[in-house]
Design an enzyme around this catalytic site. Structure first.
Site, PDB file in Angstrom:
ATOM      1  N   ASP A   8      68.359  55.021  32.711  1.00 31.86           N
ATOM      2  CA  ASP A   8      68.300  54.565  31.330  1.00 31.86           C
ATOM      3  C   ASP A   8      67.755  55.633  30.377  1.00 31.86           C
ATOM      4  OD1 ASP A   8      68.578  52.778  29.293  1.00 31.86           O
ATOM      5  OD2 ASP A   8      67.227  51.285  30.132  1.00 31.86           O
ATOM      6  N   GLU A  39      72.228  52.011  27.545  1.00 31.74           N
ATOM      7  CA  GLU A  39      72.091  50.707  26.895  1.00 31.74           C
ATOM      8  C   GLU A  39      70.840  50.564  26.031  1.00 31.74           C
ATOM      9  OE1 GLU A  39      70.860  47.228  29.234  1.00 31.74           O
ATOM     10  OE2 GLU A  39      70.943  48.565  30.949  1.00 31.74           O
ATOM     11  N   ASN A  40      69.897  51.490  26.144  1.00 28.69           N
ATOM     12  CA  ASN A  40      68.682  51.432  25.326  1.00 28.69           C
ATOM     13  C   ASN A  40      68.470  52.712  24.521  1.00 28.69           C
ATOM     14  OD1 ASN A  40      67.618  48.786  25.993  1.00 28.69           O
ATOM     15  ND2 ASN A  40      67.389  49.605  28.047  1.00 28.69           N
ATOM     16  N   HIS A  68      71.889  45.058  27.416  1.00 29.17           N
ATOM     17  CA  HIS A  68      71.534  45.272  26.007  1.00 29.17           C
ATOM     18  C   HIS A  68      72.695  45.843  25.200  1.00 29.17           C
ATOM     19  CE1 HIS A  68      67.345  44.273  26.608  1.00 29.17           C
ATOM     20  NE2 HIS A  68      67.379  44.978  27.726  1.00 29.17           N
TER      21      HIS A  68
END
Length: 112
Positions: A8, A39-40, A68
């Site tokens: 991530d 996604e972040n 997310h």
């Protein structure tokens, strides 16, 4: 073939780290392909087309997403234009974006 898979990328610190170090690391380690979860990447929650392109420019070839994926307003209208971004495959088919990517690197096909 050497494939680098990054976990991530979180917010600006994650994007800055990529910008500062990824190209040199890829060259040093002779990395052929780099995949990252993004996604972040936008403010620690979700992603935008702008942040996705920033990550790609830093040297990531393909971006995967997770739960997310829709946290940033309007990303559902941007994702279809990002041919290097893959949304979660377990979302309904009615969701925008690609649920898989098929890329070719040095004559080898990779599926994400």
């Amino acid at each position: 073939m050497k494939i680098l898979v990054l976990g991530d990328i979180v917010g600006r610190p994650g994007r800055t780290f990529l910008k500062d170090y990824l190209a040199e690391y890829r060259q040093k380690e002779k990395i052929d392909f780099c995949i990252a979860n993004g996604e972040n990447a936008a403010g620690g929650a979700g992603i935008t087309a702008k942040t996705a392109r920033e990550i790609q420019k830093a040297g990531v070839d393909a971006i995967t997403l997770g739960d997310h994926v829709w946290d940033q307003k309007n990303f559902n209208n941007e994702i279809d234009d990002l041919d290097f971004v893959c949304r979660p495959a377990n979302l309904p088919d009615s969701n925008p974006g690609r649920h898989f990517l098929l890329v070719e690197v040095n004559g080898i096909k990779l599926g994400l």
